[in-house]
Motif scaffolding. Structure first.
Motif, mmCIF file in Angstrom:
data_model
loop_
_atom_site.group_PDB
_atom_site.id
_atom_site.type_symbol
_atom_site.label_atom_id
_atom_site.label_comp_id
_atom_site.label_asym_id
_atom_site.label_seq_id
_atom_site.Cartn_x
_atom_site.Cartn_y
_atom_site.Cartn_z
ATOM 1 N N LYS A 85 0.848 -1.186 0.000
ATOM 2 C CA LYS A 85 0.000 0.000 0.000
ATOM 3 C C LYS A 85 0.886 1.239 0.000
ATOM 4 O O LYS A 85 1.919 1.263 0.657
ATOM 5 N N ASP A 86 0.486 2.252 -0.761
ATOM 6 C CA ASP A 86 1.292 3.473 -0.842
ATOM 7 C C ASP A 86 1.033 4.340 0.389
ATOM 8 O O ASP A 86 -0.027 4.949 0.509
ATOM 9 N N GLU A 87 1.993 4.370 1.299
ATOM 10 C CA GLU A 87 1.856 5.188 2.512
ATOM 11 C C GLU A 87 3.083 6.080 2.665
ATOM 12 O O GLU A 87 4.040 5.718 3.360
ATOM 13 N N PRO A 88 3.068 7.250 1.982
ATOM 14 C CA PRO A 88 4.263 8.098 1.929
ATOM 15 C C PRO A 88 4.701 8.636 3.289
ATOM 16 O O PRO A 88 5.838 9.073 3.437
ATOM 17 N N GLU A 89 3.795 8.604 4.293
ATOM 18 C CA GLU A 89 4.155 9.184 5.594
ATOM 19 C C GLU A 89 4.875 8.186 6.494
ATOM 20 O O GLU A 89 5.593 8.563 7.408
ATOM 21 N N SER A 90 4.651 6.894 6.237
ATOM 22 C CA SER A 90 5.244 5.904 7.143
ATOM 23 C C SER A 90 6.470 5.274 6.486
ATOM 24 O O SER A 90 6.878 5.656 5.393
ATOM 25 N N LEU A 91 7.073 4.314 7.156
ATOM 26 C CA LEU A 91 8.279 3.683 6.635
ATOM 27 C C LEU A 91 8.113 2.170 6.672
ATOM 28 O O LEU A 91 7.757 1.610 7.718
ATOM 29 N N ARG A 92 8.305 1.513 5.559
ATOM 30 C CA ARG A 92 8.187 0.050 5.517
ATOM 31 C C ARG A 92 9.515 -0.530 5.092
ATOM 32 O O ARG A 92 10.127 -0.078 4.137
ATOM 33 N N LYS A 93 9.955 -1.543 5.817
ATOM 34 C CA LYS A 93 11.248 -2.161 5.495
ATOM 35 C C LYS A 93 11.050 -3.653 5.295
ATOM 36 O O LYS A 93 10.608 -4.344 6.215
ATOM 37 N N VAL A 94 11.389 -4.142 4.115
ATOM 38 C CA VAL A 94 11.219 -5.571 3.852
ATOM 39 C C VAL A 94 12.503 -6.158 3.257
ATOM 40 O O VAL A 94 13.333 -5.447 2.698
ATOM 41 N N PHE A 95 12.656 -7.481 3.440
ATOM 42 C CA PHE A 95 13.735 -8.184 2.738
ATOM 43 C C PHE A 95 13.154 -9.429 2.092
ATOM 44 O O PHE A 95 12.056 -9.867 2.435
ATOM 45 N N TYR A 96 13.874 -9.987 1.122
ATOM 46 C CA TYR A 96 13.431 -11.218 0.470
ATOM 47 C C TYR A 96 14.647 -12.049 0.140
ATOM 48 O O TYR A 96 15.769 -11.538 0.058
ATOM 49 N N ASP A 97 14.433 -13.366 0.006
ATOM 50 C CA ASP A 97 15.408 -14.155 -0.742
ATOM 51 C C ASP A 97 14.613 -15.155 -1.554
ATOM 52 O O ASP A 97 13.815 -15.907 -1.045
ATOM 53 N N GLU A 98 14.761 -15.056 -2.864
ATOM 54 C CA GLU A 98 13.894 -15.776 -3.794
ATOM 55 C C GLU A 98 14.723 -16.246 -4.983
ATOM 56 O O GLU A 98 15.788 -15.711 -5.253
ATOM 57 N N GLY A 122 8.662 4.495 1.605
ATOM 58 C CA GLY A 122 7.825 5.437 2.342
ATOM 59 C C GLY A 122 8.519 6.772 2.496
ATOM 60 O O GLY A 122 8.968 7.353 1.518
ATOM 61 N N ALA A 123 8.603 7.256 3.750
ATOM 62 C CA ALA A 123 9.222 8.557 4.013
ATOM 63 C C ALA A 123 10.740 8.394 4.078
ATOM 64 O O ALA A 123 11.347 8.430 5.146
ATOM 65 N N VAL A 124 11.359 8.207 2.916
ATOM 66 C CA VAL A 124 12.805 7.958 2.860
ATOM 67 C C VAL A 124 13.567 9.287 2.920
ATOM 68 O O VAL A 124 13.336 10.178 2.112
ATOM 69 N N THR A 125 14.462 9.406 3.891
ATOM 70 C CA THR A 125 15.296 10.603 4.016
ATOM 71 C C THR A 125 16.769 10.176 3.909
ATOM 72 O O THR A 125 17.059 9.004 3.705
ATOM 73 N N LEU A 284 10.772 5.141 -10.276
ATOM 74 C CA LEU A 284 9.971 3.938 -10.511
ATOM 75 C C LEU A 284 8.650 4.050 -9.738
ATOM 76 O O LEU A 284 7.581 3.721 -10.247
ATOM 77 N N MET A 285 8.738 4.556 -8.505
ATOM 78 C CA MET A 285 7.536 4.716 -7.675
ATOM 79 C C MET A 285 6.516 5.615 -8.377
ATOM 80 O O MET A 285 5.329 5.311 -8.419
ATOM 81 N N ARG A 286 6.989 6.736 -8.955
ATOM 82 C CA ARG A 286 6.077 7.664 -9.642
ATOM 83 C C ARG A 286 5.457 6.969 -10.855
ATOM 84 O O ARG A 286 4.281 7.123 -11.136
ATOM 85 N N GLY A 293 8.783 7.472 -1.380
ATOM 86 C CA GLY A 293 10.151 7.351 -1.857
ATOM 87 C C GLY A 293 10.603 5.916 -1.637
ATOM 88 O O GLY A 293 9.944 5.167 -0.912
ATOM 89 N N ALA A 294 11.698 5.515 -2.253
ATOM 90 C CA ALA A 294 12.167 4.144 -2.049
ATOM 91 C C ALA A 294 13.659 4.022 -2.294
ATOM 92 O O ALA A 294 14.229 4.731 -3.118
ATOM 93 N N VAL A 295 14.274 3.115 -1.539
ATOM 94 C CA VAL A 295 15.693 2.806 -1.725
ATOM 95 C C VAL A 295 15.880 1.331 -1.366
ATOM 96 O O VAL A 295 15.181 0.816 -0.483
ATOM 97 N N GLY A 296 16.774 0.659 -2.065
ATOM 98 C CA GLY A 296 16.989 -0.757 -1.781
ATOM 99 C C GLY A 296 18.129 -1.312 -2.595
ATOM 100 O O GLY A 296 18.779 -0.587 -3.342
ATOM 101 N N PHE A 297 18.383 -2.607 -2.398
ATOM 102 C CA PHE A 297 19.405 -3.242 -3.228
ATOM 103 C C PHE A 297 19.144 -4.732 -3.341
ATOM 104 O O PHE A 297 18.345 -5.292 -2.584
ATOM 105 N N ALA A 298 19.806 -5.353 -4.314
ATOM 106 C CA ALA A 298 19.710 -6.795 -4.501
ATOM 107 C C ALA A 298 21.104 -7.400 -4.426
ATOM 108 O O ALA A 298 22.089 -6.752 -4.790
#
Lengths: 310, 210
Positions: A85-98, A122-125, A284-286, A293-298
């Motif tokens: 769900k798009d929640e720009p005010e909060s922060l969600r952190k997930v990981f995967y291995d697939e 989410g609210a990435v600073t 990508l989010m837009r 906002g979003a940041v991550g890596f693989a």
């Protein structure tokens, strides 16, 4: 017939990449990231719409029982964003291995590839971006054992600013970005007369060595440069070990249509190509209609078996 | 002691020219000059470098997979195979061009699929895709000039150095696709961990004013 008892450590029975994946899961869990499991398939069309975001644009397809053309997952990030769900005010952190399914390198055939990764949405600073870079460095350390590691960081907004000054058509712009990724300064010189871009493409080294050079290219008050500086400086201040690991290198460039801001690639000595890649992907989010906002890596765990055995 | 630097060079005339540049830049190996034999690996313990002589179209494979840290490859090979390597320097040697050639009296029929004989199917495909031309690629591994003469192909896409072979077979250049020269390439991982060594090599080669 032997039966398993308490004396047997199950860890001894894991394959190299399974053990690596387990270590990464532990690292990400300990840092507050929640596991993400992807057990469904997405439509083929979903990936093709974002094909430039994928490592390789070839996608394995199959027809589902309802007649829809589906795909074996070539990527996890797109699905995580789609189902979150798009929640720009909060922060969600997930990981995967697939397992993902794509053409690996120049092999020209599809492979099943084990991939792990994290996404912070989410609210990435600056704080979250720093945290992800630290986690990327820790992932490399965990996989490298006693080998040297290098986390190469660049800032796409700085590249975009220099490109914008030149007023080039899209085709030439894409060629220049490819040249930056290849450290091909002579190619850039042929296409445009921007000494700044040529200089940028050839820069590679520690924060101390490269930052003064960047300050010569860009205005001191440049917002992107200050953002870049703040993040790296704070990271090194907090953990001096990072001074030898973080490397400013603009060859770590990603597609400007999806990524923005900081992007990075991780290397382990002896493994011939990047084993980790990531960055900020607000664009990508837009494109997917999200305000977050979003940041991550693989982490590409198949690379662990690609080292030269001497 | 600095870490060892592994250098892959293409066997043959191009490799010899590139080696001369390396030698001028201070990267040499005494055995290599004497040995015209079949030995393929040479080292200079003092400088801590190894030279490998490999097939010209394999240099990028050695470098991409990290068996060599750096190498010299023709721009034709780099464009054909698109290896995941850094292209650090134009060595400005081995200069030639990739061109389309056809028999002198050949007139192209735009309604027919053009039959193109080449050793470089990817370069040819990309070039004709850019023109919006439908082609049938015939991949050959040498003696391309025969193909249009005996009717196997309409045109060839090949490397032209002096043009002598074309003239002798009554072929003329119809179009030039690209300029070619040898490039210094490096493995993307080695570049980080042997940065000082590779950077020294770039600077020394670049200062030869080639």
């Amino acid at each position: 017939m032997k039966s398993l008892n308490d004396d047997i450590s199950l860890i001894n029975f894991l394959r190299n990449e399974e053990l690596a994946a387990l270590k990464l899961r532990a690292l990400y869990s300990c840092n507050g990231y929640i596991g993400w499991r992807m057990s469904k398939f997405e439509e083929y069309e979903f990936y093709i719409r974002n094909k430039d975001f994928l490592v390789s644009e070839n996608v394995l397809t199959f027809t589902d029982v309802n007649g829809k053309l589906m795909a074996l997952k070539p990527d996890i990030t797109l699905s995580i964003i789609r189902h979150m769900k798009d929640e720009p005010e909060s922060l969600r952190k997930v990981f995967y291995d697939e397992n993902v399914y794509r053409v690996s390198g120049n092999s020209k055939t599809f492979r099943e590839i084990k991939q792990a990764g994290v996404e912070c949405v989410g609210a990435v600073t600056e704080r979250e971006v720093s945290e992800i870079i630290l986690l990327a460095a820790d992932s490399l350390k965990l996989l490298a054992a006693d080998k040297n590691i290098s986390l190469n960081i660049s800032h796409l907004d700085l590249i975009a600013e220099l490109l914008a000054k030149l007023n080039l058509n899209l085709e030439t712009q894409n060629k220049i970005i490819k040249f930056i990724a290849d450290k091909n300064s002579h190619g850039i010189k042929e296409l445009c007369n921007s000494d700044e871009l040529v200089k940028l493409a050839s820069l590679s080294g520690s924060y101390k060595a490269v930052m003064p050079e960047l300050e010569n290219i860009f205005n001191k008050n440049n917002l992107s440069l200050n953002n870049f500086k703040n993040i790296i400086k704070n990271l090194i201040n907090k953990n001096s070990e990072l001074e030898n690991i973080l490397r400013i290198d603009f060859a770590a460039v990603s597609d400007l249509n999806y990524y923005n801001g900081l992007v990075f690639q991780g290397f382990i000595e002896g493994i011939p190509a990047r084993i980790l890649a990531g960055g900020q992907y607000d664009k990508l989010m837009r494109r997917m209609g999200h305000k977050s906002g979003a940041v991550g890596f693989a982490v590409y765990l198949d690379m662990l078996d690609k080292s030269i055995r001497s | 002691m600095s870490e060892v630097l592994n250098i892959a060079l293409p066997k043959g005339r191009l490799g010899q020219r590139v080696y001369n540049l390396f030698e001028q830049a201070g990267y040499y190996c005494e055995d290599l000059k004497i040995g015209e034999g079949r030995k393929l690996i040479f080292n200079n313990k003092e400088l801590n470098i190894n030279f490998f002589w490999v097939k010209p179209s394999d240099v990028h494979v050695y470098v991409e997979r990290g068996a060599a840290d750096v190498g010299a490859a023709g721009k034709d090979i780099l464009d054909e195979y698109s290896p995941d390597v850094y292209e650090l320097l134009d060595l400005k040697t081995g200069i030639c061009r990739m061109a389309v050639a056809a028999p002198e009296n050949f007139v192209e029929d735009p309604e027919k699929v053009l039959r193109v004989a080449t050793e470089f199917p990817n370069i040819a495909a990309k070039y004709y895709a850019g023109l919006g031309r439908d082609i049938d690629i015939i991949k050959l591994k040498g003696s391309l000039e025969i193909a249009p003469i005996i009717g196997l192909a309409d045109v060839i896409v090949d490397i032209v150095e002096t043009g002598t072979t074309l003239r002798e077979n009554k072929l003329i250049i119809k179009d030039e696709i690209m300029q070619i020269s040898a490039r210094l390439i490096a493995n993307k991982s080695s570049f980080n961990f042997k940065f000082k060594r590779i950077n020294d090599l770039i600077n020394k080669l670049a200062s030869l004013n080639i």
